[in-house]
Write a protein that holds these residues in place. Structure first.
Motif, PDB file in Angstrom:
ATOM      1  N   MET A   1       0.850  -1.192   0.000  1.00  0.00           N
ATOM      2  CA  MET A   1       0.000   0.000   0.000  1.00  0.00           C
ATOM      3  C   MET A   1       0.884   1.240   0.000  1.00  0.00           C
ATOM      4  O   MET A   1       1.714   1.424   0.885  1.00  0.00           O
ATOM      5  CB  MET A   1      -0.905  -0.006   1.241  1.00  0.00           C
ATOM      6  N   ALA A   2       0.745   2.100  -0.999  1.00  0.00           N
ATOM      7  CA  ALA A   2       1.624   3.252  -1.148  1.00  0.00           C
ATOM      8  C   ALA A   2       1.158   4.472  -0.365  1.00  0.00           C
ATOM      9  O   ALA A   2       1.909   5.420  -0.200  1.00  0.00           O
ATOM     10  CB  ALA A   2       1.763   3.607  -2.628  1.00  0.00           C
ATOM     11  N   THR A   3      -0.108   4.470   0.106  1.00  0.00           N
ATOM     12  CA  THR A   3      -0.617   5.574   0.909  1.00  0.00           C
ATOM     13  C   THR A   3      -1.356   5.016   2.117  1.00  0.00           C
ATOM     14  O   THR A   3      -1.888   3.909   2.081  1.00  0.00           O
ATOM     15  CB  THR A   3      -1.584   6.466   0.110  1.00  0.00           C
ATOM     16  N   PRO A  39       0.696   8.114  -4.089  1.00  0.00           N
ATOM     17  CA  PRO A  39       1.932   7.330  -4.245  1.00  0.00           C
ATOM     18  C   PRO A  39       3.068   8.212  -4.745  1.00  0.00           C
ATOM     19  O   PRO A  39       2.853   9.141  -5.535  1.00  0.00           O
ATOM     20  CB  PRO A  39       1.543   6.274  -5.293  1.00  0.00           C
ATOM     21  N   LEU A  40       4.271   7.923  -4.281  1.00  0.00           N
ATOM     22  CA  LEU A  40       5.431   8.713  -4.660  1.00  0.00           C
ATOM     23  C   LEU A  40       6.021   8.215  -5.976  1.00  0.00           C
ATOM     24  O   LEU A  40       6.010   7.017  -6.263  1.00  0.00           O
ATOM     25  CB  LEU A  40       6.483   8.661  -3.556  1.00  0.00           C
ATOM     26  N   ALA A  46      15.673   3.141 -10.264  1.00  0.00           N
ATOM     27  CA  ALA A  46      16.040   3.426  -8.876  1.00  0.00           C
ATOM     28  C   ALA A  46      15.567   2.309  -7.954  1.00  0.00           C
ATOM     29  O   ALA A  46      14.613   1.598  -8.245  1.00  0.00           O
ATOM     30  CB  ALA A  46      15.427   4.752  -8.437  1.00  0.00           C
ATOM     31  N   ARG A  47      16.252   2.166  -6.820  1.00  0.00           N
ATOM     32  CA  ARG A  47      15.894   1.119  -5.875  1.00  0.00           C
ATOM     33  C   ARG A  47      14.852   1.596  -4.858  1.00  0.00           C
ATOM     34  O   ARG A  47      14.228   0.790  -4.185  1.00  0.00           O
ATOM     35  CB  ARG A  47      17.145   0.644  -5.132  1.00  0.00           C
ATOM     36  N   ALA A  85       8.841   2.800  -2.011  1.00  0.00           N
ATOM     37  CA  ALA A  85       7.712   3.451  -2.680  1.00  0.00           C
ATOM     38  C   ALA A  85       6.388   2.744  -2.427  1.00  0.00           C
ATOM     39  O   ALA A  85       5.324   3.294  -2.702  1.00  0.00           O
ATOM     40  CB  ALA A  85       7.978   3.539  -4.181  1.00  0.00           C
ATOM     41  N   GLU A  86       6.425   1.516  -1.896  1.00  0.00           N
ATOM     42  CA  GLU A  86       5.199   0.756  -1.647  1.00  0.00           C
ATOM     43  C   GLU A  86       4.673   0.932  -0.231  1.00  0.00           C
ATOM     44  O   GLU A  86       3.663   0.328   0.136  1.00  0.00           O
ATOM     45  CB  GLU A  86       5.467  -0.740  -1.905  1.00  0.00           C
ATOM     46  N   ILE A  87       5.345   1.740   0.591  1.00  0.00           N
ATOM     47  CA  ILE A  87       4.954   1.924   1.989  1.00  0.00           C
ATOM     48  C   ILE A  87       4.687   3.398   2.258  1.00  0.00           C
ATOM     49  O   ILE A  87       5.481   4.255   1.838  1.00  0.00           O
ATOM     50  CB  ILE A  87       6.061   1.413   2.939  1.00  0.00           C
TER      51      ILE A  87
END
Length: 355
Positions: A1-3, A39-40, A46-47, A85-87
């Motif tokens: 979840m990104a948000t 989401p960012l 990029a990692r 990016a997923e958190i």
């Protein structure tokens, strides 16, 4: 979840970068807690998250806790851990001091309870310097203006919230890296809304200031950033899928990529021709990440981030697995609006090292 909270619909009255940097205040928990609304952006290859996102959103959070007559003039940041990016990210603002002329705020960005980024910034009351001032500024060099429709190509459909046009490296033929200057034009996509105020423009240039910053060292030394060690278990410094896309491009397309230089094009051409580069003497980047990032804002209410901004970067030193880069940012008419400094880890790939 990104948000943390389901994102609202895109606000089309705002620019792309305003939507990307939007924060949600977690008032029910603490009025000084914020989280990313959307989401960012994840840069191709990029990692983790784009470092500029943490810089810009911590600034945005802090700006919401100071009076309107105060404007940021400096921020000192440390990248502690790679962002995921997923958190969702939680931003906690600490109101260190609120004085008559200056205010200080510290902001921590956390994921899963761990600090991934921290910054301390100072705000100054508008026009507190008096009527008579000591003034000077490092002048902008005479450079070609940006060209409409010539923005750098994107590596995927996931477009960045800002545009860029890279220029040839100044003194690129020199054997002294400290004499080289990496230059580009950048601006936020679209038009920043009046509702965003000067705060939105400041957050936007904070975001864009991290564009290929520490990468100046790799460019100045003409280092190879794509692994040719096929049997190596170590990760290359850029996603291998990106390298595959680069190999499929012609030279004209490659020259428009903001992270590809002439030295890279020559090596890509050799790879495309099937040459074995495992014995190539050109050093490869094994690890390159930002450690800290400082921005000094000048003329903070007298520019627009959605108009072209010229940036030039130079590196005075590298050694001991680290490197330092200076950056100046100007409006198109030559007004200096920010001076930035970044130090990062710059390690070469070692054939038998456990680094």
């Amino acid at each position: 979840m990104a948000t943390l909270i389901r994102p609202p619909p895109i606000d089309h009255s705002q620019s792309n970068i305003e939507n990307v940097l939007e924060l949600t205040q977690l008032s029910d928990i603490d009025p000084d807690l914020f989280t990313n609304t959307r989401p960012l952006w994840h840069p191709p290859g990029a990692r983790g998250i784009f470092g500029g996102a943490a810089i810009a959103q911590t600034l945005s959070a802090a700006q919401k806790t100071v009076d309107k007559e105060f404007t940021v003039h400096s921020m000192h940041c440390y990248f502690v851990l790679a962002g995921n990016a997923e958190i969702p990210i939680i931003y906690h603002v600490e109101r260190v001091r609120s004085g008559k002329s200056f205010a200080t705020r510290t902001v921590q960005a956390r994921q899963r309870g761990k600090v991934i980024f921290t910054t301390t910034m100072s705000f100054v009351r508008q026009n507190s310097g008096g009527e008579q001032l000591v003034e000077h500024a490092y002048p902008m060099q005479d450079v070609p203006a940006p060209i409409d429709g010539m923005d750098d190509l994107e590596m995927s459909g996931n477009r960045s919230p800002f545009q860029s046009q890279r220029m040839p490296i100044e003194n690129d033929d020199s054997d002294q890296p400290h004499l080289k200057k990496c230059r580009q034009w950048v601006k936020a996509r679209g038009t920043i809304s009046p509702a965003g105020g000067h705060e939105a423009h400041l957050s936007a240039i904070a975001y864009m200031s991290d564009s290929y910053f520490i990468g100046t060292i790799a460019r100045a030394h003409k280092l190879w950033r794509y692994s040719t060690q096929r049997k190596s278990k170590a990760k290359s410094s850029i996603d291998e899928d990106v390298l595959k896309k680069l190999l499929a491009m012609d030279d004209t397309e490659l020259r428009r990529m903001k992270f590809v230089d002439e030295a890279d094009i020559q090596r890509i051409r050799r790879l495309r021709n099937g040459e074995d580069l495992t014995e190539d003497a050109t050093p490869e980047i094994g690890m390159m990440v930002s450690l800290d990032h400082t921005i000094y804002f000048h003329n903070p209410r007298n520019f627009r981030a959605d108009e072209w901004i010229f940036t030039e970067m130079e590196t005075p030193w590298s050694g001991d697995g680290r490197g330092l880069v200076f950056q100046r940012m100007y409006t198109q008419d030559g007004t200096l609006i920010a001076s930035c400094v970044q130090e990062g880890v710059v390690r070469l790939r070692q054939s038998d090292s456990k680094l």
